[in-house]
Design an enzyme around this catalytic site. Structure first.
Site, PDB file in Angstrom:
ATOM      1  N   PRO A   2     -67.101 -13.371  29.140  1.00  0.00           N
ATOM      2  CG  PRO A   2     -67.765 -12.558  27.109  1.00  0.00           C
ATOM      3  CD  PRO A   2     -67.422 -13.822  27.793  1.00  0.00           C
ATOM      4  CD  GLU A   3     -68.111 -13.278  35.305  1.00  0.00           C
ATOM      5  OE1 GLU A   3     -68.779 -12.897  36.281  1.00  0.00           O
ATOM      6  OE2 GLU A   3     -66.981 -13.786  35.420  1.00  0.00           O
TER       7      GLU A   3
END
Length: 280
Positions: A2-3
DNA sequence: AAACAAACCTGTGCGC
DNA sequence: TGCGCACAGGTTTGTT
Protein backbone atom coordinates in the site's frame (compact mmCIF):
# COMPACT_ATOMS: atom_id res chain seq x y z
CA UNK A 1 2.05 -2.90 -1.18
CA UNK A 2 0.00 0.00 0.00
CA UNK A 3 1.18 3.46 -0.93
CA UNK A 4 -0.22 6.87 -0.11
CA UNK A 5 -3.58 6.44 -1.94
CA UNK A 6 -4.25 3.05 -0.38
CA UNK A 7 -3.24 4.22 3.09
CA UNK A 8 -5.40 7.32 2.68
CA UNK A 9 -8.35 5.13 1.69
CA UNK A 10 -7.83 3.05 4.83
CA UNK A 11 -7.53 6.24 6.89
CA UNK A 12 -10.86 7.48 5.64
CA UNK A 13 -12.46 4.18 6.49
CA UNK A 14 -11.04 4.27 10.00
CA UNK A 15 -12.14 7.87 10.46
CA UNK A 16 -15.68 6.90 9.47
CA UNK A 17 -16.00 3.60 11.31
CA UNK A 18 -13.55 3.35 14.18
CA UNK A 19 -13.12 6.89 15.50
CA UNK A 20 -15.31 7.55 18.53
CA UNK A 21 -15.78 3.91 19.46
CA UNK A 22 -14.34 2.61 22.70
CA UNK A 23 -11.89 -0.28 22.40
CA UNK A 24 -13.13 -2.85 24.91
CA UNK A 25 -10.60 -5.60 24.40
CA UNK A 26 -7.37 -6.18 22.50
CA UNK A 27 -5.88 -9.43 21.25
CA UNK A 28 -2.35 -9.85 19.95
CA UNK A 29 -1.78 -13.09 18.10
CA UNK A 30 1.72 -12.50 16.86
CA UNK A 31 4.47 -10.81 18.80
CA UNK A 32 6.35 -9.76 15.69
CA UNK A 33 3.64 -7.27 14.73
CA UNK A 34 4.19 -5.41 18.02
CA UNK A 35 7.96 -6.00 18.09
CA UNK A 36 8.79 -2.35 18.66
CA UNK A 37 7.21 -2.55 22.09
CA UNK A 38 5.33 -5.64 23.26
CA UNK A 39 1.91 -7.26 23.29
CA UNK A 40 1.40 -6.01 26.86
CA UNK A 41 2.23 -2.45 25.85
CA UNK A 42 -0.30 -2.53 23.02
CA UNK A 43 -3.01 -4.14 25.16
CA UNK A 44 -2.40 -1.75 28.06
CA UNK A 45 -2.28 1.24 25.73
CA UNK A 46 -5.50 0.49 23.86
CA UNK A 47 -7.86 -1.25 26.27
CA UNK A 48 -10.66 1.08 27.37
CA UNK A 49 -9.40 3.83 25.09
CA UNK A 50 -11.20 5.72 22.31
CA UNK A 51 -9.55 6.90 19.10
CA UNK A 52 -10.52 10.53 18.58
CA UNK A 53 -9.18 11.04 15.07
CA UNK A 54 -7.09 9.30 12.44
CA UNK A 55 -4.37 11.09 10.51
CA UNK A 56 -1.75 10.03 8.01
CA UNK A 57 1.76 11.09 7.11
CA UNK A 58 3.22 9.32 4.13
CA UNK A 59 2.38 5.66 4.60
CA UNK A 60 2.04 6.00 8.37
CA UNK A 61 -1.43 5.92 9.93
CA UNK A 62 -1.57 7.86 13.18
CA UNK A 63 -4.56 7.62 15.50
CA UNK A 64 -5.01 10.06 18.36
CA UNK A 65 -6.24 8.44 21.57
CA UNK A 66 -8.25 10.02 24.36
CA UNK A 67 -5.56 8.75 26.72
CA UNK A 68 -3.10 11.19 25.16
CA UNK A 69 -1.13 8.41 23.48
CA UNK A 70 -1.06 7.72 19.76
CA UNK A 71 -1.58 4.59 17.71
CA UNK A 72 0.71 4.02 14.75
CA UNK A 73 -0.12 1.48 12.06
CA UNK A 74 2.19 0.77 9.12
CA UNK A 75 1.03 -1.76 6.53
CA UNK A 76 4.45 -2.22 4.89
CA UNK A 77 4.20 -4.80 2.09
CA UNK A 78 1.22 -6.95 2.93
CA UNK A 79 -0.66 -5.40 5.84
CA UNK A 80 -4.42 -4.89 5.74
CA UNK A 81 -6.85 -3.31 8.15
CA UNK A 82 -10.34 -4.80 8.09
CA UNK A 83 -13.53 -4.22 10.03
CA UNK A 84 -16.00 -7.04 10.57
CA UNK A 85 -18.92 -8.05 12.75
CA UNK A 86 -17.84 -9.41 16.12
CA UNK A 87 -17.29 -13.13 15.99
CA UNK A 88 -16.74 -13.37 12.25
CA UNK A 89 -14.19 -16.00 11.28
CA UNK A 90 -10.82 -14.30 10.92
CA UNK A 91 -8.62 -14.68 7.86
CA UNK A 92 -5.18 -16.29 8.17
CA UNK A 93 -2.45 -14.01 9.52
CA UNK A 94 -4.77 -11.90 11.67
CA UNK A 95 -2.25 -10.64 14.22
CA UNK A 96 -4.10 -7.92 16.14
CA UNK A 97 -7.80 -7.68 16.97
CA UNK A 98 -9.49 -4.64 18.52
CA UNK A 99 -12.99 -5.26 19.90
CA UNK A 100 -15.04 -2.11 19.30
CA UNK A 101 -17.99 -1.08 21.46
CA UNK A 102 -21.29 -0.08 19.86
CA UNK A 103 -24.18 -1.53 17.95
CA UNK A 104 -23.49 -3.75 16.24
CA UNK A 105 -20.30 -4.78 18.03
CA UNK A 106 -17.45 -5.02 15.56
CA UNK A 107 -13.81 -6.02 15.42
CA UNK A 108 -10.94 -4.26 13.72
CA UNK A 109 -8.35 -6.69 12.38
CA UNK A 110 -4.75 -6.14 11.44
CA UNK A 111 -3.91 -8.87 8.90
CA UNK A 112 -0.39 -9.21 7.56
CA UNK A 113 1.03 -12.38 5.92
CA UNK A 114 4.59 -11.13 5.56
CA UNK A 115 4.66 -9.58 9.02
CA UNK A 116 6.68 -6.53 7.97
CA UNK A 117 3.86 -4.30 9.22
CA UNK A 118 3.67 -2.80 12.69
CA UNK A 119 1.13 -1.68 15.25
CA UNK A 120 2.47 0.55 18.03
CA UNK A 121 1.12 2.71 20.83
CA UNK A 122 3.49 5.56 21.57
CA UNK A 123 3.68 8.72 23.63
CA UNK A 124 3.75 11.80 21.39
CA UNK A 125 5.84 13.60 24.00
CA UNK A 126 8.49 10.95 23.57
CA UNK A 127 8.06 10.41 19.83
CA UNK A 128 11.70 11.16 19.05
CA UNK A 129 12.68 8.05 21.00
CA UNK A 130 9.68 5.81 20.37
CA UNK A 131 8.88 6.66 16.72
CA UNK A 132 12.02 8.33 15.39
CA UNK A 133 11.19 7.83 11.71
CA UNK A 134 8.15 10.11 11.91
CA UNK A 135 10.32 13.17 12.46
CA UNK A 136 12.47 12.21 9.50
CA UNK A 137 9.60 11.96 7.01
CA UNK A 138 9.68 14.32 4.07
CA UNK A 139 6.81 16.42 2.73
CA UNK A 140 3.54 14.57 2.18
CA UNK A 141 2.10 15.95 -1.07
CA UNK A 142 -1.49 15.48 0.14
CA UNK A 143 -1.34 16.07 3.91
CA UNK A 144 1.25 18.83 3.85
CA UNK A 145 0.90 20.03 0.28
CA UNK A 146 3.96 20.19 -1.94
CA UNK A 147 4.44 23.46 -3.73
CA UNK A 148 6.30 23.83 -6.98
CA UNK A 149 8.93 25.91 -5.18
CA UNK A 150 9.42 23.19 -2.56
CA UNK A 151 9.74 20.51 -5.23
CA UNK A 152 12.23 22.64 -7.12
CA UNK A 153 14.39 22.96 -4.02
CA UNK A 154 14.17 19.22 -3.32
CA UNK A 155 15.25 18.38 -6.86
CA UNK A 156 17.99 20.93 -7.41
CA UNK A 157 19.51 20.56 -3.95
CA UNK A 158 20.99 17.18 -4.91
CA UNK A 159 21.95 15.08 -7.89
CA UNK A 160 19.98 11.85 -7.69
CA UNK A 161 18.08 9.68 -10.11
CA UNK A 162 14.41 10.63 -10.09
CA UNK A 163 13.14 7.15 -9.29
CA UNK A 164 15.06 6.55 -6.06
CA UNK A 165 14.61 10.19 -5.11
CA UNK A 166 10.81 10.08 -5.39
CA UNK A 167 10.77 6.80 -3.48
CA UNK A 168 12.85 8.26 -0.65
CA UNK A 169 10.40 8.82 2.21
CA UNK A 170 12.81 11.28 3.84
CA UNK A 171 12.37 13.58 0.85
CA UNK A 172 8.74 13.11 -0.22
CA UNK A 173 6.52 10.91 1.93
CA UNK A 174 3.95 8.55 0.47
CA UNK A 175 5.01 7.73 -3.08
CA UNK A 176 5.79 4.05 -3.68
CA UNK A 177 6.71 1.93 -6.67
CA UNK A 178 3.41 2.07 -8.55
CA UNK A 179 2.75 5.79 -8.23
CA UNK A 180 6.38 6.67 -8.85
CA UNK A 181 6.38 4.94 -12.23
CA UNK A 182 2.97 6.36 -13.15
CA UNK A 183 4.00 9.87 -12.11
CA UNK A 184 7.23 9.80 -14.12
CA UNK A 185 5.34 8.55 -17.16
CA UNK A 186 2.75 11.31 -16.91
CA UNK A 187 5.56 13.85 -16.46
CA UNK A 188 7.35 12.35 -19.50
CA UNK A 189 10.58 11.96 -17.52
CA UNK A 190 12.92 8.97 -17.50
CA UNK A 191 13.31 7.35 -14.07
CA UNK A 192 17.11 7.58 -14.33
CA UNK A 193 17.18 11.31 -15.08
CA UNK A 194 19.26 13.22 -12.53
CA UNK A 195 17.24 15.55 -10.35
CA UNK A 196 19.46 18.57 -10.92
CA UNK A 197 19.26 18.21 -14.70
CA UNK A 198 15.57 19.19 -14.90
CA UNK A 199 14.47 22.42 -16.55
CA UNK A 200 11.86 24.63 -14.88
CA UNK A 201 9.36 23.37 -17.43
CA UNK A 202 10.13 19.73 -16.58
CA UNK A 203 9.86 20.44 -12.87
CA UNK A 204 6.46 21.95 -13.55
CA UNK A 205 5.38 18.77 -15.33
CA UNK A 206 6.64 16.61 -12.47
CA UNK A 207 4.90 18.78 -9.89
CA UNK A 208 1.60 18.57 -11.74
CA UNK A 209 2.00 14.81 -12.30
CA UNK A 210 2.64 14.05 -8.61
CA UNK A 211 -0.52 15.81 -7.53
CA UNK A 212 -2.64 14.53 -10.39
CA UNK A 213 -1.66 10.87 -10.03
CA UNK A 214 -2.11 10.85 -6.26
CA UNK A 215 -5.43 12.71 -6.41
CA UNK A 216 -6.86 10.43 -9.07
CA UNK A 217 -5.61 7.31 -7.30
CA UNK A 218 -7.21 8.43 -4.02
CA UNK A 219 -10.43 9.15 -5.87
CA UNK A 220 -10.27 5.62 -7.30
CA UNK A 221 -9.72 4.09 -3.87
CA UNK A 222 -6.16 3.02 -4.69
CA UNK A 223 -4.88 0.13 -6.80
CA UNK A 224 -5.90 -3.49 -6.24
CA UNK A 225 -3.57 -5.74 -8.24
CA UNK A 226 -4.18 -9.24 -9.54
CA UNK A 227 -3.44 -10.83 -6.17
CA UNK A 228 -6.24 -8.68 -4.62
CA UNK A 229 -4.07 -8.17 -1.55
CA UNK A 230 -5.00 -4.57 -1.07
CA UNK A 231 -8.57 -3.88 -0.04
CA UNK A 232 -10.13 -1.12 2.04
CA UNK A 233 -11.39 -1.75 5.58
CA UNK A 234 -14.65 -3.15 4.25
CA UNK A 235 -12.85 -5.55 1.95
CA UNK A 236 -13.51 -3.59 -1.25
CA UNK A 237 -10.77 -3.20 -3.84
CA UNK A 238 -9.77 0.02 -5.55
CA UNK A 239 -9.83 0.55 -9.31
CA UNK A 240 -6.87 2.79 -10.11
CA UNK A 241 -5.11 -0.29 -11.56
CA UNK A 242 -7.39 0.22 -14.56
CA UNK A 243 -5.55 3.47 -15.18
CA UNK A 244 -1.98 2.17 -14.86
CA UNK A 245 -0.08 3.13 -17.99
CA UNK A 246 3.35 1.64 -17.23
CA UNK A 247 3.42 -0.20 -13.88
CA UNK A 248 3.83 -3.96 -14.44
CA UNK A 249 3.38 -3.51 -18.19
CA UNK A 250 6.91 -4.38 -19.38
CA UNK A 251 6.88 -5.70 -22.93
CA UNK A 252 3.42 -4.30 -23.63
CA UNK A 253 2.65 -1.41 -25.93
CA UNK A 254 2.75 2.08 -24.46
CA UNK A 255 -0.81 3.29 -23.99
CA UNK A 256 0.25 6.90 -24.47
CA UNK A 257 2.22 6.85 -27.73
CA UNK A 258 1.14 3.45 -29.01
CA UNK A 259 4.45 3.16 -30.82
CA UNK A 260 6.91 1.65 -28.36
CA UNK A 261 6.96 -1.12 -25.80
CA UNK A 262 7.26 -0.47 -22.09
CA UNK A 263 10.74 -1.27 -20.79
CA UNK A 264 11.68 -2.67 -17.38
CA UNK A 265 14.86 -1.67 -15.61
CA UNK A 266 16.01 -1.93 -12.00
CA UNK A 267 16.77 1.33 -10.19
CA UNK A 268 17.42 1.64 -6.53
CA UNK A 269 16.77 -2.06 -6.23
CA UNK A 270 13.22 -1.61 -7.48
CA UNK A 271 11.56 -2.85 -10.63
CA UNK A 272 10.89 0.18 -12.80
CA UNK A 273 8.74 0.44 -15.92
CA UNK A 274 8.77 3.31 -18.41
CA UNK A 275 8.24 4.17 -22.07
CA UNK A 276 11.58 4.87 -23.78
CA UNK A 277 9.78 6.92 -26.43
CA UNK A 278 7.55 9.11 -24.23
CA UNK A 279 9.95 9.70 -21.36
CA UNK A 280 13.18 11.71 -21.71
C1' DA B 1 26.34 12.01 -1.03
C1' DA B 2 24.45 8.45 -3.78
C1' DA B 3 23.97 3.79 -5.44
C1' DC B 4 23.83 -0.89 -4.46
C1' DA B 5 22.92 -5.37 -1.86
C1' DA B 6 20.99 -7.72 1.70
C1' DA B 7 17.90 -8.30 5.34
C1' DC B 8 13.26 -8.86 7.41
C1' DC B 9 8.80 -12.82 5.93
C1' DT B 10 5.10 -15.38 3.29
C1' DG B 11 2.67 -16.35 -0.86
C1' DT B 12 2.16 -16.80 -5.77
C1' DG B 13 3.18 -17.60 -10.46
C1' DC B 14 6.08 -19.45 -13.79
C1' DG B 15 9.19 -22.72 -16.32
C1' DC B 16 10.61 -27.30 -16.42
C1' DT C 1 1.23 -32.79 -10.48
C1' DG C 2 5.37 -31.19 -8.18
C1' DC C 3 9.73 -28.57 -7.47
C1' DG C 4 12.61 -24.68 -7.42
C1' DC C 5 13.27 -20.16 -8.43
C1' DA C 6 12.09 -15.26 -9.14
C1' DC C 7 9.52 -11.82 -7.52
C1' DA C 8 6.13 -8.77 -4.79
C1' DG C 9 2.73 -2.46 -3.02
C1' DG C 10 8.24 -1.08 2.12
C1' DT C 11 12.00 0.31 4.94
C1' DT C 12 16.46 -0.16 7.33
C1' DT C 13 21.24 -1.17 7.54
C1' DG C 14 25.72 -1.73 5.93
C1' DT C 15 29.04 -1.52 2.01
C1' DT C 16 31.12 0.46 -1.99
Amino acid sequence: MPELPEVETVRRGLEAQVVGRRIERVEVGRERTVRRTSAEALIDGLTGVTITRFGRRGKYLIGELDSGDRLMIHLRMSGRVLIAAAGTERPPHTHVVLHLAGEPPQEMWFVDPRTFGEVVVFDPNNAAAEMPELAKLGIDPVTDGLTRAELTALLLGRSRQLKPLLLDQHVIAGIGNIYCDETLHLAKLRPDRLSDSLSAREIGRLHRAIHEVLAQAIEAGGSTLADTQYVDIEGQGGWFQLHHRVYDRAGQRCLTCGRADIVRIVTGGRSTCFCPRCQH
